[in-house]
Structure formats: C-alpha cells, structure tokens
Design an enzyme around this catalytic site. Structure first.
Site, PDB file in Angstrom:
ATOM      1  N   TYR A   1      18.989  33.218  38.203  1.00 42.30           N
ATOM      2  CA  TYR A   1      20.238  33.318  38.159  1.00 42.30           C
ATOM      3  C   TYR A   1      20.845  31.710  37.640  1.00 42.30           C
ATOM      4  O   TYR A   1      20.460  30.564  38.063  1.00 42.30           O
ATOM      5  CB  TYR A   1      20.830  33.332  39.649  1.00 42.30           C
ATOM      6  CG  TYR A   1      22.065  33.881  39.962  1.00 42.30           C
ATOM      7  CD1 TYR A   1      23.089  33.679  38.833  1.00 42.30           C
ATOM      8  CD2 TYR A   1      22.444  34.370  41.334  1.00 42.30           C
ATOM      9  CE1 TYR A   1      24.431  34.138  39.257  1.00 42.30           C
ATOM     10  CE2 TYR A   1      23.918  34.352  41.547  1.00 42.30           C
ATOM     11  CZ  TYR A   1      24.661  34.488  40.526  1.00 42.30           C
ATOM     12  OH  TYR A   1      26.031  35.062  40.848  1.00 42.30           O
ATOM     13  N   CYS A   2      21.720  32.023  36.731  1.00 47.03           N
ATOM     14  CA  CYS A   2      22.650  30.905  36.461  1.00 47.03           C
ATOM     15  C   CYS A   2      21.653  29.838  35.780  1.00 47.03           C
ATOM     16  O   CYS A   2      20.734  30.006  34.802  1.00 47.03           O
ATOM     17  CB  CYS A   2      23.559  30.372  37.483  1.00 47.03           C
ATOM     18  SG  CYS A   2      24.702  29.001  36.764  1.00 47.03           S
ATOM     19  N   ILE A   3      21.723  28.551  36.021  1.00 46.18           N
ATOM     20  CA  ILE A   3      20.933  27.468  35.733  1.00 46.18           C
ATOM     21  C   ILE A   3      19.500  27.821  35.997  1.00 46.18           C
ATOM     22  O   ILE A   3      18.494  27.276  35.416  1.00 46.18           O
ATOM     23  CB  ILE A   3      21.422  26.088  36.232  1.00 46.18           C
ATOM     24  CG1 ILE A   3      20.729  24.814  35.648  1.00 46.18           C
ATOM     25  CG2 ILE A   3      21.018  26.055  37.809  1.00 46.18           C
ATOM     26  CD1 ILE A   3      21.378  23.577  35.981  1.00 46.18           C
TER      27      ILE A   3
END
Length: 676
Positions: free
Chosen positions: A410-412
């Site tokens: 998720y994301c970074i």
C-alpha cells in the site's frame, strides 16, 4: 468669554440612548408616537424654566434640578416590532453576557498566544523564512507577466469586467428583476445565507471572481520552467484559499449566527479549542481533525482478532484468526506504508478490509512496522528490504507452512515491494506468487503536487530538520505536508468549525488514524525523496537496493494495480505509468472512485462510489478509460476473484495459536500503539 450654559437635563422617564457603534449601521426604529414627543418637549421646557428660577444652582460642576412631574404612561408598543426585540432587562442581560463572553474569548486567545510565544522563544530560529523556495518561483512568474504588458492589461480588463457583471446582476436582484443567486456547490459556502443575503452573496461572488482571476493569471504564464510555474500555482492557490471570507468571523454568516444565538458562547468554546490545540502542538497550532479521546487502538479501532507471531527491531508480524472453516493454501501478506500505521485496513468491523478478507477465506498476515526513533536514523532501503520484506516473507511462510505467499503493498509500502520483487527476480527467489498494489507508485514522472516539495532547496531544509530532531522526521511534519495538499478540506474546514463555530471535532475513525502519524528514519526518507521523487530512478532501472541495480521489467508474476480517480498523493496517471513500468508482468488495473484512502477502504456493504475495469493496458490512461467498463460499488470483489484464482486450493483453516511460531500477544500488537 461667556460660558456655555449647562445642557438641559433629560426627562426623568427617558431611557439614555445607547451610543452608536462606529462602522456598524443601526437598525431603523419605528417613530415614537406624537404624544410621547409632546410630553418630551414639555418636560424639556419645564426643566429649562426650573433652571432659570432665581436661587437655582448653576456652574460648570453643578447640574440643575429637574422640576418634579408625574411619570407619564409608557408609549404603546409599535405595530411592527423590531425583529428579535426583547424587553429592556432581558436585552441588557443579553448584552452583558455577550460582552463577557467576547472578553473571555479574547483573553483565552491572548493567553494561548502568549504561551505559544514563550514556547517558540525557547526554540532555535527557523532555518529559512522560505523553506519551500516559493519566492523565486513567484519572482519568475511576475517577471514574465511584467515582460508582457499587453497580457497584464488584458487581465486587468478581464477582472474589471467580472466586477461590472457582478455589480450589474446584484443591482438587478436588488430591484427584483432577477431571482436570488443559486446556492453554491462550494462546501465553504453551503450555508443558505451566502446566497440568500445580498451582502454575503456579493462578498462570496467577488471573492470567487478574484481568486479565479489570480489563479488563472499565474496559470497563463508560458515562458517559465514548468515545475517553477507549478510551484507558483500551488502556493497562489494556498493563498487564495486562506483569504476566503468563510475563514473570518466577521464575514462568515454561519459563524455570526452561532455567535448571536449563543450570546458569544460559541466563540468562547472556539477559543478554548484553539488554546487546547496550541498546547497540544507545544506552542505551534496543531488543528484537531477528530475527537481523539473517542478512539483507542485495540479497543474500538484495530480490533480484528489475531496474534502477533513474530517481533524484531523493525516489525511485528500479525496473523489474523480464520473466519471460515476452510482457507486458501497460499497466505496473503500485507505491507502497509511505514509513513502511516496499518490499521487503516482495520478501522472498525464494518469497514475493516482485514476482517473482510478473512471472511473470504484468505489467511491474512500484516507487517506492522515499528515507529522508528533516533536509534533507527541510519536505517535505509537495504534494511527495510533485508530485515523487512525478506524476513517478513520468510516468517509468514514458516508460520503458514507454505512455499509461496501472495503480497500486498500500500502506497510507499508498494514502492518498496515493487523494488523487492525486482530484486527477487534478479536473484531468482521464487517466494511470491502474485502481488497487489494499492495506490502505489514506481514511476514518479507524474507524481502530482508532492513533486513540488522535493527540489534541492526543500530537501536540504528537511534534512536539517531531521538532524535537529536526532535523525528522524517527526510525524507532524509529514501530516502538515499532506494537509497542505488539500487545505480547504483538511485545514480551513476544521479552522472554521473548531474555532469560529466552537464545535467539537467529529468522532471520525479515519481522521483519528490520519492524525496518528509515525516518524521516519533520515537515511530511508532522504533516499526515498531523492531517488524516487527527485530522480525517478526506480522506473528508469537506476535504483540500487540490496547491492543490485533493480530492473522492474524482470518481474513476471501476476500483478494487480488499484488506482483512485481523485487521489492527490498517488495520482491515477502516476499509478498507471507505474503499472506499465512492469513490462513483462501480467498486469490487471482497476480504477476506483474517490481518493487515496476512501478509494481503497470501501467495503462492498457500503455500496459507495464506483470502479472501472479494462482487460487491456494501452499506452495512455485516457485510452484505458475510453475502453473501461464502469461498475457500481466497491472494487474489492473484483480483486477477490482475481486473488482466489492465484491462491491455490482450499485447506483446513489455520489457527494463529497453533503455528510453528509461538504467539507473543494479541493483535494489534505493541508497535502500532507507540505515539510519535
């Protein structure tokens, strides 16, 4: 020189007239009955006669005694009384209460500001008065406009025409020739008074015309570096948003109404909220976005049942209880962003992705990253790869007694996972069967407004800030950056509600999580900003991690990408470019409605938003959208179908307490509870 005679005394029955406030129009009052006027004149004449009587005391420091007279009957009440008229005693009490509350609000604000000034005085002087280097950007834009006087003259004429149109339409509405203005769709001006009251309507429309003109003027500049221009546009938008009339008490009708109806108590409460936020921020305003006392991690958020089955210096591994008798053979391991805490995927039972995945028959594991302190300042991508991704996968396979695992980033966390998959492909490590990315970027060429915060000037500033903090970036620093990307929603709306209206922050689980920030190690964060945002090295095959310069094209396992249409942190164009960067993988992409959080955390039962699917992955996002099919509701079920096909057969449900790894403590564990 003759002395001026003393003034005639007022009649005994006449109430003293309240002094008119400067700059504030008084209400038009109905005329007094003629009988009252005659009585007042007679009283004045009697007083004058008494003053002229021999023996009456006169002089500069004495006043004539009024002649005794019978008290007249009170004048009859007017036929159409003033709106909100109150009896005299009640009105005086109301004014006294209002005055006391205004004074109390002022003293509360002054005390908070004084405490803040003392706190700031103990801190070192700011490193730079312009940390985001916006000054040179604005200078470039202004120089470009000055070099084109014809364009500047046309812009001024355009603004004049906008005002003329506004004044004309306002005059027509005042004359009854046009209907009142339609209610605004802008959330800042949703109160009906903004359109129903002519004064506030003019204020609103003149502000919108001016703000649109200013932003358009900056955007019209052509001979300026694109990133410099974008920086000027961004900060011009921040400036115009800050000067909205909705952000000031005197020009916000909803706040003024609350002030009047509460006799000033709303402002007292607002200033108490302001003082509390100043204290919470240690002398720096830290606006409350939620009622933080209403939530507690492990009590009413992050409550999915499970066990921490591994803990080391970098992460806790959580295995969640089975919700079905049978589970898929290949477990699912989620890597959340270390910039936030994992329980965005487990807020409350009705919107918990972790609970939902368990109910679909998946064995769910989550990597709960440590909230790093100064002892982790030297941790970088190599540490998060070897001690994080690789070790977490190994412990998951051991606990699940499996040979492969499916992963989510998720994301970074997805950025790191993508680099790790390329590293595994180079080393021929065959441990991951399929991978999913939520709002994750690997190609940062179109990474949105966050690119504005990653020039060398700003990076040097943030590096010095981390040095001053002992080698970590405080959680509040990233929160401020993210909030500025959506200032109207995440700053000014709470400023108005909390301080001008005096309302309590909402009990909102997502905003509680949003404020529960984590710290970041200096080495990792600076490498991320410089390598990804600054150099876009990962997508260009120039990023080195774990001793290998990784190549995303070597990844061949099935990949599922989720993007959100209104994502301001990982824009859909950026995620689309990232999906295409894995040129030899079998990639499926889904576009969800809403933004970076609500686009991901959207359980099917909520029946909210929509999503789009397309089996192809053409050159551009526009082409993909043109051929995409729209579906109502959440994308979770589409993803679950994709995941089931790649998760092996059904086996007896796994019990976290009976695996090879001994349980340490119940979920959500200890790391997630550490505050920054």
């Amino acid at each position: 020189m003759a002395k001026r005679p003393p003034p005639s005394p007022a009649p005994a029955h006449a109430a003293p007239r309240a002094p008119r406030k400067a700059g504030r129009p008084t209400s038009v009052k109905p005329p007094r009955p003629r009988a009252a006027k005659a009585q007042a004149a007679a009283s004045a004449a009697a007083a004058a006669a008494a003053a002229a009587t021999p023996g009456a005391t006169t002089g500069a420091f004495s006043r004539p005694e009024p002649a005794p007279q019978a008290a007249p009957e009170p004048p009859p009440a007017p036929a159409n009384p003033e709106p909100f008229a109150l009896p005299g005693a009640d009105q005086r009490q109301m004014l006294e209460t209002l005055s006391m509350n205004l004074a109390k609000a002022a003293m509360t604000a002054q005390a908070a500001m004084a405490e803040a000034a003392l706190a700031q005085a103990e801190r070192p002087v700011a490193i730079s008065s312009d940390p985001f280097n916006v000054g040179p950007a604005m200078n470039s834009v202004m120089a470009s406009l000055a070099a084109r006087p014809d364009k500047l003259f046309a812009a001024q004429a355009d603004l004049f025409n906008r005002y003329m149109e506004l004044w004309t339409s306002t005059a027509r509405r005042a004359a009854g020739e046009e209907p009142p203005a339609a209610p605004s769709t802008d959330k800042r001006f949703k109160d009906p008074a903004w359109s129903e009251n002519p004064a506030f309507d003019v204020m609103r429309q003149s502000y919108l015309a001016t703000a649109d003109w200013m932003n358009g003027l900056v955007s019209s500049v052509e001979d300026v570096d694109p990133l410099t221009k974008r920086r000027a546009e961004f900060f011009t938008k921040l400036l115009t948003d800050a000067f909205s009339p909705s952000n000031f008490l005197a020009s916000n009708p909803a706040a003024l109404k609350a002030l009047a109806e509460s006799n000033g108590e709303s402002l007292v409460k607002g200033m108490q909220n302001f003082a509390a936020d100043m204290e919470r921020g240690g002398g720096k305003l830290k606006i409350s976005q939620a009622d933080y006392g209403r939530f507690e991690v492990g009590r009413n958020v992050a409550t999915a049942p499970g066990q921490v089955v591994w803990r080391d210096e970098l992460f806790e591994l959580i295995q969640y209880d089975a919700a079905t008798d049978k589970q898929r053979a290949i477990p699912l391991l989620i890597f959340p962003p270390w910039i936030n805490k994992f329980y965005i995927l487990d807020l409350q039972p009705e919107n918990s992705m972790i609970r939902w995945l368990s109910a679909q028959g998946f064995t769910v594991f989550v990597c709960s990253w440590v909230n790093p302190d100064v002892d982790k300042a030297g941790f970088g991508f190599d540490d998060y790869l070897e001690k994080g991704i690789y070790r977490c996968i190994a412990r998951t396979l051991e606990q699940a007694k499996a040979t492969k695992v499916n992963t989510v980033g998720y994301c970074i966390g997805g950025t790191l996972l993508g680099a790790a998959l390329a590293h595994m492909a180079d080393k021929k490590v065959d441990a991951v069967g399929a991978a999913t990315f939520f709002a994750a970027q690997h190609d940062f060429a179109e990474a949105g407004d966050l690119l504005l915060f990653t020039d060398d000037h700003w990076l040097n500033e943030i590096e010095q800030q981390m040095d001053a903090a002992g080698g970590v970036l405080p959680g509040a620093a990233m929160a401020e950056t993210f909030n500025s990307l959506r200032a109207n929603d995440l700053i000014w709306s709470f400023f108005v509600s909390n301080y001008l209206m005096g309302k309590d922050p909402p009990a909102f689980d997502l905003l509680f999580w949003n404020a529960d920030q984590t710290r970041m190690p200096k080495k990792l964060h600076m490498d991320y900003l410089r390598s990804m945002y600054g150099g876009n090295r990962l997508s260009q095959g120039q990023f080195t991690i774990g001793g290998i310069t990784v190549d995303l094209s070597k990844v061949t396992i099935p990949l599922y990408f989720q993007a959100s249409r209104e994502d301001h942190i990982a824009p859909m164009r950026s995620v689309y470019r990232s999906a295409r960067a894995f040129t030899n993988a079998d990639v499926t992409l889904t576009l969800a409605g809403s933004g970076h959080i609500a686009g991901v955390v959207n359980p099917p039962a909520a029946k909210k938003y929509q999503h789009w699917t397309n089996d192809q992955l053409p050159q551009s996002l526009a082409e993909w959208q043109a051929g995409a099919e729209e579906h109502r509701g959440s994308w979770w079920e589409h993803w679950a179908d994709w995941l089931h096909e790649r998760s092996g057969g059904w086996i007896a449900a796994r019990d976290p307490k009976k695996g090879p790894l001994r349980p340490i403590e119940p979920a959500p564990g200890s790391y997630v509870k550490v505050k920054s």
